[in-house]
Design a protein around this motif. Structure first.
Motif, PDB file in Angstrom:
ATOM      1  N   ARG A  26       0.841  -1.201   0.000  1.00  0.00           N
ATOM      2  CA  ARG A  26       0.000   0.000   0.000  1.00  0.00           C
ATOM      3  C   ARG A  26       0.872   1.245   0.000  1.00  0.00           C
ATOM      4  NH1 ARG A  26      -5.715  -0.406   2.881  1.00  0.00           N
ATOM      5  NH2 ARG A  26      -6.272  -2.413   2.056  1.00  0.00           N
ATOM      6  N   TYR A  27       0.396   2.222  -0.731  1.00  0.00           N
ATOM      7  CA  TYR A  27       1.094   3.489  -0.820  1.00  0.00           C
ATOM      8  C   TYR A  27       0.190   4.588  -0.288  1.00  0.00           C
ATOM      9  CZ  TYR A  27       3.939   0.716  -3.963  1.00  0.00           C
ATOM     10  OH  TYR A  27       4.719  -0.263  -4.500  1.00  0.00           O
ATOM     11  N   ARG A  28       0.754   5.758  -0.066  1.00  0.00           N
ATOM     12  CA  ARG A  28       0.013   6.879   0.502  1.00  0.00           C
ATOM     13  C   ARG A  28      -0.379   7.851  -0.604  1.00  0.00           C
ATOM     14  NH1 ARG A  28       2.317  11.717   3.042  1.00  0.00           N
ATOM     15  NH2 ARG A  28       4.320  10.694   2.829  1.00  0.00           N
ATOM     16  N   LEU A  29      -1.635   8.296  -0.584  1.00  0.00           N
ATOM     17  CA  LEU A  29      -2.125   9.291  -1.523  1.00  0.00           C
ATOM     18  C   LEU A  29      -2.221  10.621  -0.790  1.00  0.00           C
ATOM     19  CD1 LEU A  29      -3.431  10.201  -4.206  1.00  0.00           C
ATOM     20  CD2 LEU A  29      -5.620   9.555  -3.218  1.00  0.00           C
ATOM     21  N   SER A  30      -1.468  11.591  -1.261  1.00  0.00           N
ATOM     22  CA  SER A  30      -1.463  12.919  -0.662  1.00  0.00           C
ATOM     23  C   SER A  30      -2.042  13.911  -1.657  1.00  0.00           C
ATOM     24  CB  SER A  30      -0.037  13.312  -0.290  1.00  0.00           C
ATOM     25  OG  SER A  30      -0.013  14.615   0.215  1.00  0.00           O
ATOM     26  N   VAL A  31      -3.002  14.707  -1.212  1.00  0.00           N
ATOM     27  CA  VAL A  31      -3.660  15.685  -2.075  1.00  0.00           C
ATOM     28  C   VAL A  31      -3.367  17.080  -1.539  1.00  0.00           C
ATOM     29  CG1 VAL A  31      -5.862  16.491  -2.983  1.00  0.00           C
ATOM     30  CG2 VAL A  31      -5.476  14.055  -2.645  1.00  0.00           C
ATOM     31  N   SER A  32      -2.948  17.965  -2.437  1.00  0.00           N
ATOM     32  CA  SER A  32      -2.699  19.360  -2.081  1.00  0.00           C
ATOM     33  C   SER A  32      -3.586  20.233  -2.942  1.00  0.00           C
ATOM     34  CB  SER A  32      -1.243  19.726  -2.333  1.00  0.00           C
ATOM     35  OG  SER A  32      -0.392  18.881  -1.621  1.00  0.00           O
ATOM     36  N   ARG A  33      -4.164  21.250  -2.329  1.00  0.00           N
ATOM     37  CA  ARG A  33      -5.009  22.134  -3.107  1.00  0.00           C
ATOM     38  C   ARG A  33      -4.741  23.575  -2.730  1.00  0.00           C
ATOM     39  NH1 ARG A  33     -10.074  23.114  -0.230  1.00  0.00           N
ATOM     40  NH2 ARG A  33      -9.894  22.109   1.784  1.00  0.00           N
ATOM     41  N   SER A  79      -3.373  19.198  -6.817  1.00  0.00           N
ATOM     42  CA  SER A  79      -2.390  18.203  -7.216  1.00  0.00           C
ATOM     43  C   SER A  79      -2.486  17.015  -6.273  1.00  0.00           C
ATOM     44  CB  SER A  79      -0.973  18.779  -7.191  1.00  0.00           C
ATOM     45  OG  SER A  79      -0.629  19.136  -5.879  1.00  0.00           O
ATOM     46  N   ALA A  80      -2.085  15.850  -6.780  1.00  0.00           N
ATOM     47  CA  ALA A  80      -2.134  14.627  -5.986  1.00  0.00           C
ATOM     48  C   ALA A  80      -0.898  13.801  -6.287  1.00  0.00           C
ATOM     49  CB  ALA A  80      -3.387  13.831  -6.308  1.00  0.00           C
ATOM     50  N   GLN A  81      -0.397  13.088  -5.279  1.00  0.00           N
ATOM     51  CA  GLN A  81       0.768  12.231  -5.449  1.00  0.00           C
ATOM     52  C   GLN A  81       0.553  10.908  -4.736  1.00  0.00           C
ATOM     53  OE1 GLN A  81       4.357  13.849  -3.864  1.00  0.00           O
ATOM     54  NE2 GLN A  81       3.633  15.921  -3.909  1.00  0.00           N
ATOM     55  N   ILE A  82       1.130   9.869  -5.303  1.00  0.00           N
ATOM     56  CA  ILE A  82       1.172   8.572  -4.642  1.00  0.00           C
ATOM     57  C   ILE A  82       2.603   8.374  -4.175  1.00  0.00           C
ATOM     58  CG2 ILE A  82       0.929   6.087  -4.923  1.00  0.00           C
ATOM     59  CD1 ILE A  82      -1.305   6.617  -6.897  1.00  0.00           C
ATOM     60  N   SER A 126       2.429  11.294  -9.847  1.00  0.00           N
ATOM     61  CA  SER A 126       1.811  12.563  -9.482  1.00  0.00           C
ATOM     62  C   SER A 126       0.941  13.056 -10.626  1.00  0.00           C
ATOM     63  CB  SER A 126       2.870  13.611  -9.145  1.00  0.00           C
ATOM     64  OG  SER A 126       3.612  13.922 -10.297  1.00  0.00           O
ATOM     65  N   ALA A 127      -0.068  13.822 -10.269  1.00  0.00           N
ATOM     66  CA  ALA A 127      -0.942  14.460 -11.256  1.00  0.00           C
ATOM     67  C   ALA A 127      -1.302  15.828 -10.711  1.00  0.00           C
ATOM     68  CB  ALA A 127      -2.186  13.627 -11.489  1.00  0.00           C
ATOM     69  N   SER A 128      -1.385  16.786 -11.602  1.00  0.00           N
ATOM     70  CA  SER A 128      -1.671  18.146 -11.186  1.00  0.00           C
ATOM     71  C   SER A 128      -2.537  18.842 -12.220  1.00  0.00           C
ATOM     72  CB  SER A 128      -0.359  18.907 -11.003  1.00  0.00           C
ATOM     73  OG  SER A 128      -0.614  20.262 -10.735  1.00  0.00           O
ATOM     74  N   SER A 129      -3.227  19.873 -11.790  1.00  0.00           N
ATOM     75  CA  SER A 129      -4.030  20.644 -12.737  1.00  0.00           C
ATOM     76  C   SER A 129      -3.147  21.539 -13.599  1.00  0.00           C
ATOM     77  CB  SER A 129      -5.058  21.484 -11.981  1.00  0.00           C
ATOM     78  OG  SER A 129      -4.404  22.372 -11.104  1.00  0.00           O
ATOM     79  N   ASN A 130      -1.870  21.605 -13.303  1.00  0.00           N
ATOM     80  CA  ASN A 130      -0.926  22.383 -14.103  1.00  0.00           C
ATOM     81  C   ASN A 130      -0.331  21.580 -15.247  1.00  0.00           C
ATOM     82  OD1 ASN A 130      -1.230  24.693 -12.563  1.00  0.00           O
ATOM     83  ND2 ASN A 130       0.343  24.070 -11.122  1.00  0.00           N
ATOM     84  N   ASP A 131      -0.631  20.278 -15.342  1.00  0.00           N
ATOM     85  CA  ASP A 131      -0.119  19.455 -16.435  1.00  0.00           C
ATOM     86  C   ASP A 131      -0.677  19.939 -17.768  1.00  0.00           C
ATOM     87  OD1 ASP A 131       1.205  17.922 -14.584  1.00  0.00           O
ATOM     88  OD2 ASP A 131      -0.276  16.307 -14.586  1.00  0.00           O
ATOM     89  N   ASN A 169     -15.299  24.657 -13.239  1.00  0.00           N
ATOM     90  CA  ASN A 169     -15.002  25.002 -11.857  1.00  0.00           C
ATOM     91  C   ASN A 169     -13.971  24.027 -11.286  1.00  0.00           C
ATOM     92  OD1 ASN A 169     -16.453  22.685 -11.362  1.00  0.00           O
ATOM     93  ND2 ASN A 169     -18.279  23.755 -10.657  1.00  0.00           N
ATOM     94  N   LYS A 170     -13.588  24.253 -10.045  1.00  0.00           N
ATOM     95  CA  LYS A 170     -12.527  23.460  -9.426  1.00  0.00           C
ATOM     96  C   LYS A 170     -12.960  22.023  -9.144  1.00  0.00           C
ATOM     97  CE  LYS A 170      -9.221  23.814  -5.727  1.00  0.00           C
ATOM     98  NZ  LYS A 170      -8.828  24.543  -4.545  1.00  0.00           N
ATOM     99  N   THR A 171     -14.248  21.806  -8.928  1.00  0.00           N
ATOM    100  CA  THR A 171     -14.744  20.455  -8.690  1.00  0.00           C
ATOM    101  C   THR A 171     -14.548  19.580  -9.922  1.00  0.00           C
ATOM    102  OG1 THR A 171     -16.402  21.369  -7.203  1.00  0.00           O
ATOM    103  CG2 THR A 171     -16.744  19.120  -7.955  1.00  0.00           C
ATOM    104  N   GLU A 172     -14.895  20.091 -11.072  1.00  0.00           N
ATOM    105  CA  GLU A 172     -14.694  19.340 -12.319  1.00  0.00           C
ATOM    106  C   GLU A 172     -13.216  19.150 -12.605  1.00  0.00           C
ATOM    107  OE1 GLU A 172     -16.853  21.349 -15.356  1.00  0.00           O
ATOM    108  OE2 GLU A 172     -18.786  21.007 -14.395  1.00  0.00           O
ATOM    109  N   LEU A 173     -12.414  20.140 -12.279  1.00  0.00           N
ATOM    110  CA  LEU A 173     -10.974  20.046 -12.479  1.00  0.00           C
ATOM    111  C   LEU A 173     -10.384  18.943 -11.608  1.00  0.00           C
ATOM    112  CD1 LEU A 173      -8.483  21.365 -13.810  1.00  0.00           C
ATOM    113  CD2 LEU A 173      -8.324  22.804 -11.790  1.00  0.00           C
TER     114      LEU A 173
END
Length: 96
Positions: free
Chosen positions: A25-32, A38-41, A52-57, A67-71
């Motif tokens: 198991r890995y840790r999922l960290s979300v930053s907003r 953005s989110a990282q495993i 990692s995945a980010s809205s800046n990609d 809006n931010k929810t859809e993003l």
């Protein structure tokens, strides 16, 4: 060094996750922030970020967002696709 209440909570949660996490198991960290998300495993045993995945990609910026929810849904789908390619099926959500 005196910690704030938020920092103590974050530290406490993260320590509990590290105790129960294992090799599978890995840790999922979300930053907003106010505009992006953005989110990282993260692999805590090796102390590295696996995905990692980010809205800046570039691929996500091209998507028409209202809006931010859809993003955040688009970022989550992108991270899930990357995780499935690396055959990661189990993670812990870092609430901190």
């Amino acid at each position: 060094m005196k910690l704030t209440t938020r920092e103590r909570k974050k530290f406490r949660i993260r320590c509990k996750l590290k105790k129960v996490s294992n090799q599978q198991r890995y840790r999922l960290s979300v930053s907003r922030s106010s505009k992006n998300i953005s989110a990282q495993i993260i692999d805590d045993n090796k102390n590295i970020t696996i995905l990692s995945a980010s809205s800046n990609d570039k691929s996500i910026k091209s998507v028409d967002k209202k809006n931010k929810t859809e993003l955040s849904k688009v970022v989550a789908e992108n991270l899930a696709k990357k995780a499935m390619e690396k055959k990661i099926t189990k993670i812990y959500f870092d609430r901190g």
